[in-house]
Design an enzyme around this catalytic site. Structure first.
Site, PDB file in Angstrom:
ATOM      1  N   TRP A 359      45.363  24.634  44.359  1.00 17.74           N
ATOM      2  CA  TRP A 359      45.725  24.729  42.939  1.00 17.74           C
ATOM      3  C   TRP A 359      47.047  24.014  42.645  1.00 17.74           C
ATOM      4  O   TRP A 359      47.403  23.813  41.491  1.00 17.74           O
ATOM      5  CB  TRP A 359      45.798  26.190  42.494  1.00 17.74           C
ATOM      6  N   GLU A 490      51.880  35.581  47.836  1.00 20.23           N
ATOM      7  CA  GLU A 490      50.952  35.895  48.926  1.00 20.23           C
ATOM      8  C   GLU A 490      51.502  36.944  49.884  1.00 20.23           C
ATOM      9  O   GLU A 490      50.848  37.282  50.869  1.00 20.23           O
ATOM     10  CB  GLU A 490      50.600  34.612  49.675  1.00 20.23           C
ATOM     11  N   GLN A 603      57.035  33.471  46.169  1.00 23.05           N
ATOM     12  CA  GLN A 603      57.268  32.420  45.177  1.00 23.05           C
ATOM     13  C   GLN A 603      57.077  33.023  43.791  1.00 23.05           C
ATOM     14  O   GLN A 603      56.661  34.157  43.660  1.00 23.05           O
ATOM     15  CB  GLN A 603      56.297  31.271  45.389  1.00 23.05           C
TER      16      GLN A 603
END
Length: 769
Positions: A359, A490, A603
């Protein structure tokens, strides 16, 4: 402590002094590519020390069978791998019977390696004393041609310094190569034929399973003191190898040089039975030009790229070097010539992430390509996803979705999901939203709506169908919820109601509904074609509306913020500043269990939503969410610093914005994450460009107009960039005292600076204090 052996320079990446501990990192940093192929900066001559050999061909991959402890329904059968391609750069060098090997020399001095980004070439210079006490000087230069993108060229010059010497230069091709990254140590290549004709040699091979046919080829010319000489080569061949060796007696102080041309022809571009003849045609073009002539075309091609893409920074050489390195590597990876290709997170610099599409392309790369190239390049990236729509529908069907719902893969080569981690593959579904956002972003920036009725609307409908089916109605909340997901962060898997994912799903459905209405009204023929093709019914749209009007967005009344997901406040909220530095990076120091239970954010997650949809939130809301989430962010993803840099600049926190910028721009040059030996972080490099243009330059598109809110870090004297906005080339130059806008080409443009309108004519320059 970050690495610091790369010398600061405005236009070059320079390494001085030979250090075996730097070899693998430098092989990544000094990588070269031309959009069609790429290679790590391996030495041409033999090297017995630690090295990561890597040459790669765009679009050529292997389906390496997934390695898991047990199988789950819907699990991807393979993890696609970019393949280490047959090696054409090799030149064995023997002096008085001893092979040149920098790892085993008595001494290596005056070593210098340079990647010249302005002109697009890689060079090396060194003096070496061999075990037999012969001292030699070596100069090399190589590049991968942008103008003839199936070929590269090497100039390798050797000079004996302390005595006459018998020197053998042995250029070779080798298809007996292996991947650094493999699950089962499969054989990836099958060599079909090895042959030669005069000074030319060819190896025809094919990939196992995917059946890509390639011809690896070479031709060499020999020079003594720069004058061409004719030497009949001695040939060595086996089932995977061919070399043509050229032996000469070279006097002390004389130079013995080879010009080697080599590369790949591939059945993606030529008939399988014409690969050798195609290679011969390419070699004829290259050798007619010669090394210097081909190098001249390389310099011209890079000059054209830099004319549009360059960003200048005055007074901060490390920042200047960083941004040019990022722009250079992005252009080495993808030039927009082939809509079958995309941008892998490592590009052509390593094998981690399999060279696949993530992505990252839609979220980070498209803005760079829209603004620095013709809009057709960005459109090609959108078409890549349209061409994979049927595969995205198949991917969703494997998971139990129906009626044309599309789930685009997290990782792909051909549209099929090929990632082998469950929590990423089936939970990180927000990538669907990034693909829809890219369609919106493309229209918003270019003003070109034609892609949407032609192709984009079908993609949007497939994505909206997925979101409607993926949402679950919660009687307890009386809302639609989205369960069992992984957001951009994640470091948390299988969470419920990730705010970014839920918000993106809501936006996707609303945007698709608006788009359907517009296409039905303004492009009725396209609407009828699409509606008939995919059996779109009004009742279905009503189901979408029920979901989007009642989707659950987790919120904390206590902090007055959207929660990253349900239960985030149940965590032990210790900020990164209170975390012992010995525990960093946590992905290398902690167990996965401990990471998942921590509040630490890899992030931008919630803040990624604020980046995409900034105009839907107030400055105060951004500030509140930034102040809450950034202190928990460890920035252990290459995609993290750029978003935070843009938002810090928006909030007038220029010192923080500058720190984040420097981190993203020099992520690989300074090896912040201690992993550059595995390859570069190509897709995040587009985020570096965004940090300057959208962050410091404050560029946005609002209400169909271009806006700027220029700011400048105190460390810089000035900076400048160009953007191609709707076929108008605009140059922006920001100093500590004023900002200049210059219309380089195109029709007059009305735009806004700090919300005040300006009108700029072609070749007109305006200065604002």
């Amino acid at each position: 402590m970050n690495q610091d052996y790369i010398k600061p320079d405005n236009w070059s990446i320079i390494e001085e002094g030979f250090n075996v501990d730097h070899v693998k990192s430098s092989e990544s940093i000094f990588s070269i590519g031309n959009g069609a192929m790429g290679q790590r900066a391996n030495f041409e001559e033999y090297y017995s020390g630690p090295t990561f050999q890597g040459s790669y061909i765009a679009g050529v991959y292997y389906p390496d069978k997934t390695r898991v402890g047990w199988w789950k329904n819907g699990y991807p059968e393979y993890f696609a791998k970019v393949l280490n391609a047959p090696n054409w750069i090799g030149i064995n060098v023997t002096i008085n019977g001893e092979q040149l090997d920098l790892f085993n020399c008595k001494a290596v001095t005056d070593f210098k390696r340079e990647l010249n980004m302005k002109e697009g070439w890689l060079s090396r210079y060194f003096t070496a004393t061999l075990q037999n006490d012969i001292q030699i000087q070596v100069k090399t230069k190589r590049f991968l041609s942008l103008t003839i993108d199936e070929i590269g060229a090497i100039k390798y010059e050797i000079m004996p310094l302390n005595s006459d010497a018998d020197i053998v230069l042995e250029p070779y091709l080798d298809s007996g190569i292996t991947n650094e990254d493999t699950n089962w140590d499969d054989k990836f290549w099958d060599t079909l034929e090895v042959n030669h004709e005069g000074k030319q040699a060819f190896i025809v091979s094919k990939t196992m399973k995917t059946d890509f046919h390639t011809c690896t080829f070479m031709e060499s010319n020999i020079f003594l003191n720069e004058a061409p000489v004719s030497i009949t080569p001695k040939r060595v061949t086996d089932s995977n190898y061919i070399s043509l060796s050229y032996k000469a007696q070279v006097n002390k102080g004389d130079s013995y040089t080879i010009h080697k041309f080599g590369g790949y022809t591939v059945d993606r571009n030529h008939p399988k039975d014409k690969l050798v003849s195609a290679a011969q045609n390419v070699l004829k073009k290259a050798t007619t030009l010669g090394f210097d002539g081909l190098l001249d075309t390389q310099k011209q091609a890079w000059s054209h790229i830099w004319d549009m893409a360059d960003i200048t920074i005055g007074g901060d050489i490390k920042a200047q070097q960083g941004i040019r390195f990022n722009i250079f590597q992005l252009n080495q990876t993808y030039l927009g010539k082939d809509s079958r290709l995309n941008i892998g997170p490592k590009g052509f610099t390593g094998e981690k992430y399999g060279g696949s599409t993530y992505w990252d392309t839609e979220a980070y790369c498209i803005p760079f390509y829209m603004a620095t190239k013709d809009q057709q390049v960005a459109r090609s990236l959108l078409e890549y996803r349209y061409n994979h729509l049927e595969k995205a529908i198949e991917n969703a069907e494997k998971l139990g979705f129906n009626n044309g719902a599309a789930l685009y893969p997290m990782v792909t080569m051909n549209g099929e999901e090929c990632h082998n981690e469950w929590e990423i593959t089936f939970e990180e579904i927000h990538r669907n939203g990034a693909i829809a956002f890219a369609i919106y972003n493309y229209h918003r920036y270019t003003g070109d709506y034609s892609y949407i009725p032609e192709k984009g609307l079908e993609v949007l409908i497939g994505i909206a169908r997925f979101w409607q089916q993926r949402a679950t109605f919660s009687k307890d909340k009386n809302k639609y919820v989205i369960l069992g997901v992984t957001g951009p962060n994640e470091y948390e898997n299988n969470v419920n109601n990730n705010w970014y994912t839920n918000y993106l799903a809501q936006w996707c459905i609303n945007y698709t509904l608006e788009t359907i209405e517009k296409v039905e009204t303004e492009y009725p023929n396209d609407y009828s074609r699409i509606a008939d093709k995919i059996q779109l019914q009004k009742e279905e749209l009503e189901q979408w509306e029920r979901v989007t009007k009642n989707i659950y967005l987790p919120f904390s009344e206590k902090y007055n913020i959207y929660l990253q997901q349900d239960g985030f406040l149940d965590k032990e909220l210790i900020t990164v500043s209170d975390l012992d530095t010995s525990q960093r990076p946590i992905n290398q120091k902690w167990s996965w269990d401990r990471i998942l239970r921590s509040p630490y954010i890899k992030q931008a997650d919630t803040l990624q939503g604020f980046y995409f949809f900034e105009d839907r939130f107030t400055q105060e809301e951004l500030e509140r969410h930034f102040d809450f989430y950034e202190p928990f962010t460890v920035h252990e993803s290459s995609l993290s610093p750029c978003v935070h840099s843009i938002q810090a600049a928006k909030l007038d926190r220029m010192e923080q914005a500058y720190t984040f910028y420097l981190r993203t721009s020099r992520l690989d040059l300074d090896d912040y994450n201690k992993e550059v030996h595995e390859g570069l972080h190509i897709t995040s490099m587009a985020g570096t460009w965004m940090s300057i243009v959208e962050g410091f330059g404050g560029m946005r598109v609002k209400n169909n107009s271009l806006h700027f809110e220029p700011k400048i870090p105190k460390q810089w004297e000035n900076y400048s960039f160009k953007v191609n906005f709707r076929n108008r080339i605009l140059k922006v130059n920001v100093t500590q005292k004023q900002t200049q806008f210059e219309m380089i080409s195109g029709e007059p443009l009305e735009f806004f600076v700090n919300n005040s309108p300006l009108l700029l004519q072609k070749e007109q320059l305006l200065a604002l204090n």
